[in-house]
Design an enzyme around this catalytic site. Structure first.
Site, PDB file in Angstrom:
ATOM      1  N   GLU A 145       0.834  -1.214   0.000  1.00 47.24           N
ATOM      2  CA  GLU A 145       0.000   0.000   0.000  1.00 47.24           C
ATOM      3  C   GLU A 145       0.862   1.255   0.000  1.00 47.24           C
ATOM      4  OE1 GLU A 145      -3.306   0.496  -0.156  1.00 47.24           O
ATOM      5  OE2 GLU A 145      -3.703  -1.628  -0.463  1.00 47.24           O
ATOM      6  N   ASP A 146       1.789   1.334  -0.922  1.00 51.27           N
ATOM      7  CA  ASP A 146       2.590   2.544  -1.121  1.00 51.27           C
ATOM      8  C   ASP A 146       3.562   2.852  -0.003  1.00 51.27           C
ATOM      9  OD1 ASP A 146       1.707   3.267  -3.605  1.00 51.27           O
ATOM     10  OD2 ASP A 146      -0.081   4.224  -2.815  1.00 51.27           O
ATOM     11  N   ALA A 147       3.727   1.939   0.941  1.00 49.61           N
ATOM     12  CA  ALA A 147       4.700   2.229   1.992  1.00 49.61           C
ATOM     13  C   ALA A 147       6.103   2.144   1.394  1.00 49.61           C
ATOM     14  CB  ALA A 147       4.547   1.252   3.133  1.00 49.61           C
ATOM     15  N   ARG A 174      -1.339   3.513 -11.646  1.00 43.49           N
ATOM     16  CA  ARG A 174      -1.169   4.981 -11.632  1.00 43.49           C
ATOM     17  C   ARG A 174      -0.689   5.501 -12.969  1.00 43.49           C
ATOM     18  NH1 ARG A 174       0.501   4.285  -6.261  1.00 43.49           N
ATOM     19  NH2 ARG A 174      -1.308   4.074  -4.965  1.00 43.49           N
TER      20      ARG A 174
END
Lengths: 1173, 339
Positions: free
Chosen positions: A785-787, A970
């Site tokens: 999750e984008d960490a 994205r």
């Protein structure tokens, strides 16, 4: 961080850094010409963008604000005064006071004193001392004293807040070195005000254009209407010409009911029906038939003459309270009323001289014709959202409205004061009006300060009531300040769910940034200016009108409808008002433009042809957005190699280009009528203009993004919002400022992949981010999750390190009874009198914290004391105590800080002000937010030791590991290109460019990588740091510019096991700042109910919250106390139980409203269960 | 070195071939060891070779534009000569109160700008105290030809820095300033014969991927050569570059030594440890999780009480006021509505 790639950043704040030898804008031009020698070949196709820095050199980034303010201070203010120059008295008609001139001086101290040589004030002093950066407003007056006329020069009537870097500002025309001496940042754009120490921006306001006809339809109700909002200095009103059920009416607020258009035109002197028909419909039989119906209505009402028509209108005009004299039965003069309304109220912006209503009648005729046309062809309606139909209101305009209002009020007050004195028959001294002027001295000053500091523009005179006009300039980063200066806010309501005004308009091209808008409710309503735009100020109309006639157009007043609507005849409109007729519109247009290109009329006057309505429109009004374009004639760009060479040598500047007609300003309407080529190769026979640079369609903030043309568009929008939250350098004077909250990065770097915009706005000098070596791979599972995974060694070496500076400020007040606040002494320890008590450990002997000391929670940094008695006068026996009570200022944050600096000074009203600045240095920790320049944000998920990090075969470890799942959905291809160009740049020792619609070529970058022994794809051979085994896949590996965002866990982390409770409800308090509890909300409660965890519910909602024991009388059901029921006067049946305090409070509050609540108690377990109490 | 003979092939011990050696760097090839060993050496060099670095700063005066922490951070990152750093003891092992001559080196910095020019303060301006373990330890590393060293700060006229810096011995695991090297190059199998890596390519892997410089050291794979499933990596190419605080050969020797010590504790633990006591306190002082070496015993530390197990009274039920903080927030102790 790759140790070898650390850009050398001069230490901001030192005088040397900002000063150096670079003067003014020569520094700005440097990077562009610097790389090339003057003898380098120039190609017009590639180097025409050199005009952009030249444009910014003369215009600057926030020139629109400054130009607008300058126009107000230099011209508009004089016009306002000229329009209100005489103050007369009703008592003595010989008396008058006349303003001869008005000027705004230079900013100076309020405590102005002739004896003091130093009255000059710098903006930074105002910021620090909580003062207003204002200059005196000086007038020259002439007035009657006794029997003579006295002239007085240089009278001050108030103080005007001065816009920074405007013509009146102390910073105007100063060199960088001089700026540094004044503690001012040379890169600060200016354009804002300083009021009471805070920086305030007047946002650009977007509005529908005034004094223009707007045709709209309402297909549901079958209405076609043409409306005009007329605005003049005297009046603001809206008139409509409306077609409803085939009848055309004229409508206005002043009318009780709409009046038929034929009557209105008759009243305005078009008496013959035939003439009217021609003026409205021309010889076109379709329009004639359409309009003919309206004649019937007039004849049905029996109105044939102008006299009758005026009477008809007059009887329907609301005269308000104006002509009424109380008491006496008022006899209305209908004809007079009607004439006055027609001359002054309807379409008040069309001038009427000596009751010649012909121009106004013509104006209405054109409106009617537009309505007829729109009815026939629904595509001919106007678009409200079209940028050409919008006007931008800037600081200068808003200030002039404010000043006009205040000045008028000042004069009426002055007048009534003078009247009051003159009314007295015998005066001891001779009456001198000048003395009275001085007594009103503060009115204008205070009014201006109040409006700017609160943002409330409340001007009854102009029916204006706007809140939130000004905003505090956000100084989070250089970009956020800059972004705020280019922001445009719309008057449109945020709550309405319409898409039209929010949508991206094609006409925004080049004028407004397509990317930079917030998400959420203000999406599309708050916009930003593109890089190369200018907003016009007012130009004189008269010379333009003269020019129109000189160019051979015929005066429209003398023409009949037949001629006007003849084939090939075009009407010339100046600012929406028809004035002339031309039969050769193209020739007229070209010769008009020629005059403009010659510089004979202002370069901001626009002209364009509307072929649908057969009209030539000339606009001279203020608030139009325009931008420069290269003129193309005969398929040739007017910009030649020669002229570009002169530009590079500095023998020509942008204005020279303008005056030589090589470049011209084009507003939205004119742009719409032009054929603009993007590149020189695309010029065809119809081309009229050539774009200077395509990337100028983006604004300053979106310009930071490398390769934005490769990104999915919302990602660019996200970055625009995040770029403003990035921590970095703020200004060259960042260390001499004391702001409420200041985030600074310890080692900011300029990005490896720059854009032209970055250089133009000097982001490379005040950057906000660092070039992190990024490996795009999965690692450890703490990166979902984008960490992000951070390298501990990088953090040790200074990656992402930032400082947080906080201000704590207080004023030592003085009270009416001469007592005042003071700073007390520190309290010494009982046992060891040489040391202060722990709470006062960091205080010095003066009661102020010592600079450099570490300050922890609960410690006092300023031992302020306030007098116990502030009211007693000390006269007679009214002595109060002379004692003081300690009111110390304590440090409240859980994390310690260091005292950075302490400032002791005085405000304008002589009160002592003390500002304490504290400093924290933070290294990145778990949960801190980082973001690249592509709308890809993420929090730190884990910080890994260097030896555990994967490494390339050279041993290079990444600073950041980013999960590849961030890419597919994205579609931020620009980020990949940034990495590629950045990597090539690192290896090659160059800074690469990622300019929009251009930038470094990917193939070239791949070639560079190959030359240095890397894969052209940017992927590297990577070994696991934990096992030493090489990873099965190649890893995309290279530098990406990362920004640290202001959201840090340290400011948000919060938990509580027990703590304070609110007084009223006895429930836990709310919020981190009050050490509040974490709420078990409704939805969580629902879950517990559904699950059936009743005891948990009870525990959460009552026992751990506001359990309260009450005595309840089983007999009467009311609450008693101590086992006693006051109602029953007995102890029998009084039961004790636990209920939420909030429930008890509710019962009592209901009681106080005469609602009786009886609690009925029942045994829950009647048999055998636990015995109830 | 006593390696477990089971891992190694008979008499053939590890061998080292140095390919390039300079004052700052050494490139060598390590043979006949397995991957795990080679990587351990790399990891140890990166993280656990002790060096000296400034750890404590006592600031007397700082009127420069940079805040105290900023300068302290910069001072910490200045490499200090750590030759014979074994003569210095770890501060935590020292008997002294805070620091002493045995466990630290004191450097003083006193700089003041008196001229009109901007003055730069360099690492050479750090004055090393002579009371130290040996004559080398603690000297700032200066390698530039002008002999200036790292820039610490810039001073304007009238600004002054006066501070006392205490350098201590430490390892990079604690803070990167104690790192003897910034990065260690490490590579094996340049021809990808072992197929640890799937070669990604668009058209031609050979043309698109530049060969490593060690490719010529090994036999390129023969055309049609069958894949050897049992092959393991054997030759490792190291590139060690010193940060200046230790000589490259010392870095490797120290790395081996630290590794040896660590392994020794493991061996000792496995062979002689009685299994119940904490045998791991030997030379191992790196950070560790709380239950390391607890040998299966439930972890209990004074001052903490878990809400479960141990028959400990929980806050609820049980013996009235069981919360460690006295009274429960509601009602009287123990006497609630349900008792």
């Amino acid at each position: 961080m790759a140790p070898k790639k650390k850009a050398a950043i001069g230490q901001p704040g030192t005088v040397s850094a900002s000063g150096s030898a670079l003067q003014g804008f020569s520094a700005l031009l440097e990077p562009f010409y610097g790389g090339k020698s003057l003898t380098d070949p120039i190609s017009t196709a590639e180097d025409k963008w050199n005009l952009l820095p030249a444009f910014l050199k003369v215009k600057g980034l926030v020139k629109q604000h400054i130009d607008s303010f300058n126009y107000f201070v230099d011209h508009e203010i004089k016009k306002i005064v000229a329009a209100n120059k005489r103050v007369t008295s009703e008592i003595d008609n010989r008396f008058y006071l006349e303003y001869l001139d008005i000027r705004v001086g230079e900013p100076e101290r309020l405590d102005y004193d002739d004896r003091r040589p130093q009255n000059e004030i710098t903006p930074n002093e105002c910021r620090l001392r909580d003062m207003t950066y204002a200059a005196p407003i000086i007038v020259d007056i002439k007035y009657v004293r006794g029997k003579s006329v006295i002239k007085r020069l240089n009278c001050r009537i108030g103080r005007m807040p001065i816009m920074l870097r405007s013509s009146k500002c102390r910073l105007a025309g100063k060199t960088d070195r001089q700026m540094a001496h004044m503690n001012e940042c040379a890169l600060d754009p200016g354009g804002y005000f300083i009021v009471n120490g805070t920086e305030k921006v007047i946002l650009v306001q977007e509005q529908l254009s005034k004094n223009r006809v707007l045709v709209e339809t309402d297909p549901k109700r079958g209405i076609v209407s043409a409306s005009v909002t007329s605005t003049t200095h005297e009046r603001k009103s809206k008139s409509y010409v409306m077609l409803k059920k085939e009848r055309i009416n004229l409508q206005h607020n002043i009318l009780q009911e709409p009046i038929p258009i034929v009557i209105a035109l008759k009243a305005m002197g078009i008496q013959s029906d035939h003439e009217m028909l021609l003026l409205v419909a021309g010889t076109d039989s379709i329009y004639q038939d359409e309009f003919a119906v309206n004649f019937e209505e007039a004849s049905k009402l029996g109105i044939f003459s102008q006299h009758q028509a005026l009477e008809y209108i007059g009887s329907r005009v609301k005269m308000g309270g104006r002509n009424k004299t109380p008491g006496a039965p008022h006899r209305r003069n209908y004809i007079g009323d009607a004439l006055e309304a027609l001359a002054n109220v309807f379409l008040s912006h069309v001038p009427v001289c000596g009751l010649d209503l012909r121009p106004k009648a013509l104006y209405i005729c054109f409106m009617v014709r537009r309505v007829l046309m729109a009815m026939h062809d629904p595509t001919l309606v106007d678009d409200r959202d079209y940028v050409g139909n919008k006007r931008l209101e800037l600081a200068g305009q808003l200030m002039s409205l404010l000043f006009e209002d205040l000045f008028k009020k000042f004069n009426t007050d002055l007048k009534s004061n003078i009247d009051k004195v003159l009314r007295k028959r015998n005066r001891t001294t001779e009456f001198d009006a000048f003395n009275h002027m001085a007594s009103h001295g503060n009115y204008i000053t205070l009014g201006m300060n109040r409006a700017i500091s609160t943002g409330n523009w409340n001007l009854k005179r102009f029916k204006m009531d706007r809140a939130g006009v000004t905003h505090v300039l956000s100084r989070l980063s250089y970009i956020s300040a800059l972004g705020m200066m280019t922001r445009i806010s719309s008057q449109f309501e945020k709550t309405r769910k319409v898409s039209g005004p929010r949508a991206l308009q094609p006409s925004q091209f080049g004028m407004l940034c397509p990317s930079d808008t917030p998400e959420g409710e203000a999406c599309g309503l708050v916009k930003n200016l593109a890089l190369m735009t200018h907003i016009t100020t007012n130009d004189e109309e008269e010379p333009v009108k003269k020019l129109v006639f000189i160019l051979g157009a015929e005066d429209i007043v003398a023409l009949s409808g037949k001629e006007i609507y003849e084939e090939g005849a075009y009407v010339v409109f100046v600012n929406g008002t028809p004035i002339a007729l031309t039969r050769q519109p193209k020739v007229f247009l070209n010769s008009f433009r020629k005059f403009r290109r010659m510089g004979r009329i202002s370069e901001f006057i626009s002209i364009y042809i509307n072929h649908h309505t057969r009209a030539v429109h000339i606009a001279t009004d203020e608030g139009r957005i325009c931008r420069p374009l290269i003129v193309v004639e005969n398929e040739k760009s007017k910009i030649t190699i020669d002229s570009l060479e002169q530009l590079r040598q500095g023998t020509m500047n942008f204005d020279d280009f303008l005056y030589q007609g090589l470049v011209e300003y084009v507003d939205v309407n004119e742009e719409n009528d032009s054929n603009i080529a993007l590149y020189e190769s695309e010029i065809s026979e119809n081309t009229t203009h050539l774009e200077i640079e395509p990337f100028t369609i983006l604004g300053a903030v979106a310009g930071l993004i490398p390769y934005p043309h490769h990104n999915q568009s919302p990602r660019n929008t996200y970055q625009c919002a995040m770029g403003k939250q990035a921590i970095g350098a703020i200004a060259y004077n960042q260390f001499s400022r004391i702001d409420t909250l200041l985030y600074l990065m310890v080692y900011p770097q300029q990005p490896m992949v720059k854009t032209r915009t970055i250089e133009l706005i000097h982001y490379d000098k005040l950057p906000a981010g660092q070039n992190a070596i990024v490996a795009v791979m999965s690692y450890s599972g703490y990166d979902i999750e984008d960490a992000l995974v951070l390298n501990k060694a990088s953090c040790d070496r200074g990656f992402g390190r930032c400082q947080v500076l906080r201000k704590y400020s207080t004023q030592l007040r003085k009270y009416a009874n001469r007592s005042s606040d003071r700073i007390g002494n520190r309290i010494m320890d009982d046992k060891d009198p040489t040391k202060p008590i722990a709470k006062h450990a960091i205080l010095g002997s003066d009661g102020l914290a010592l600079v450099g000391e570490k300050i922890e929670m609960g410690q006092v940094y300023l031992s302020k004391e306030v007098p116990l008695n502030t009211t007693s006068s000390g006269i007679g026996s009214d002595f109060g105590t002379n004692e003081h009570m300690p009111a110390p200022m304590t440090y409240r944050l859980p994390d310690p800080s260091y005292v950075d600096k302490i400032m002791v000074s005085q405000t304008e009203n002589e009160a002592m002000v003390i500002k304490v600045q504290t400093r924290q240095t933070r290294r990145p920790e778990l949960g801190d937010k980082f973001s690249s320049r592509h709308g890809q944000k993420g929090v730190v998920g884990i910080i890994v030791n260097q030896e555990d990090m994967p490494f390339a075969d050279s041993g290079v470890t990444p600073d950041i590991i980013m999960n590849p799942h961030g890419f597919p959905s994205r579609m931020t291809v620009g980020k990949m290109l940034e990495l590629l160009s950045g990597k090539a740049g690192v290896l090659n020792g160059t800074l690469e460019y990622g300019t929009a619609f251009g930038g470094s070529n990917v193939d070239d970058m791949g070639e560079l990588l190959l030359q240095h022994g890397f894969s052209y794809s940017g992927k590297d051979f990577v070994t696991s740091g934990i096992t030493g085994e090489s990873l099965p896949a190649y890893i995309f590996f290279g530098p990406i510019y990362y920004q640290k965002l202001k959201h840090m866990v340290q400011d948000k982390m919060h938990s509580r096991s027990r703590g304070p409770r609110a007084i009223l409800t006895r429930q836990p308090t709310e919020g981190r700042s009050r050490d509040g509890g974490l709420r078990l909300g409704e939805m969580e409660r629902d879950c517990l109910i559904a699950y059936g965890a009743s005891q948990l519910l009870l525990e959460r909602l009552m026992l751990s919250s506001d359990a309260h024991e009450v005595d309840i009388c089983e007999v009467c059901g009311l609450m008693g106390y101590q086992g006693w029921c006051q109602t029953c006067k007995s102890t029998r049946g009084v039961a004790r139980m636990t209920i939420p305090y909030a429930a008890k409070l509710l019962v009592q509050e209901l009681l106080s409203m005469n609602v009786l609540v009886r609690l009925k108690l029942e045994d829950e377990f009647p048999h055998g269960g636990p015995k109830p109490i | 070195m006593d390696y477990d003979p089971m891992v190694m092939d008979e008499a053939v011990g590890p061998s080292v071939k140095i390919t390039e050696a300079g004052t700052q760097n050494v490139d060598f090839e390590l043979q006949n060891v397995d991957l795990a060993f080679a990587n351990s050496l790399r990891r140890t060099i990166l993280a656990e070779v002790p060096t000296m670095a400034i750890d404590l700063v006592e600031i007397e005066a700082n009127t420069s534009v940079l805040p105290d922490e900023f300068i302290c951070h910069r001072l910490g990152l200045i490499p200090l000569v750590s030759k014979n750093v074994d003569d210095v003891v770890y501060s935590r092992d020292c008997d002294c109160d805070q620091y002493c001559d045995l466990c630290s080196v004191t450097l003083t910095l006193h700089a003041r700008c008196t001229g009109d020019e901007i003055m730069k303060v360099y690492a050479r301006d750090l004055v090393v105290d002579n009371m130290r373990a040996n004559q080398w330890v603690g000297n700032p590393v200066i390698t530039d030809p002008e002999g200036l060293g790292t820039v610490i700060c810039k001073l304007r006229k009238g600004q002054e820095l006066r501070m006392k810096c205490i350098a201590k011995k430490g390892i990079a695991k604690e803070h990167a300033k104690w790192a003897p090297t910034a990065a260690v190059g490490f590579e094996y199998d340049p021809h990808n014969k072992l197929r640890h890596m799937e070669l990604w390519y668009e058209e031609d892997a050979v043309a698109e991927w530049p060969k490593s410089k060690y490719a010529e050291w090994e036999e390129p794979p023969q055309e049609g050569e069958p894949f050897d499933y049992d092959a393991v990596p054997e030759r490792f190419y190291f590139e060690v570059e010193s940060a200046g605080n230790l000589d490259p050969d010392v870095i490797i020797q120290q790395g081996i030594k630290v590794l040896q010590q660590k392994l020794a504790t493991v061996i000792q633990e496995l062979t002689e440890g009685d299994g119940t006591t904490n045998g791991m306190n030997g030379g191992y002082d790196a950070p560790r999780s709380p239950d390391v070496g607890m040998n299966g015993q439930p972890w209990q530390e004074q001052g903490y009480t878990t809400p479960y197990g141990n028959g400990n009274a929980s806050a609820w039920g049980g013996a009235g006021a069981a919360t460690p903080y006295g009274a429960t927030p509601y009602g009287q102790n123990g006497a609630n509505g349900w008792s």
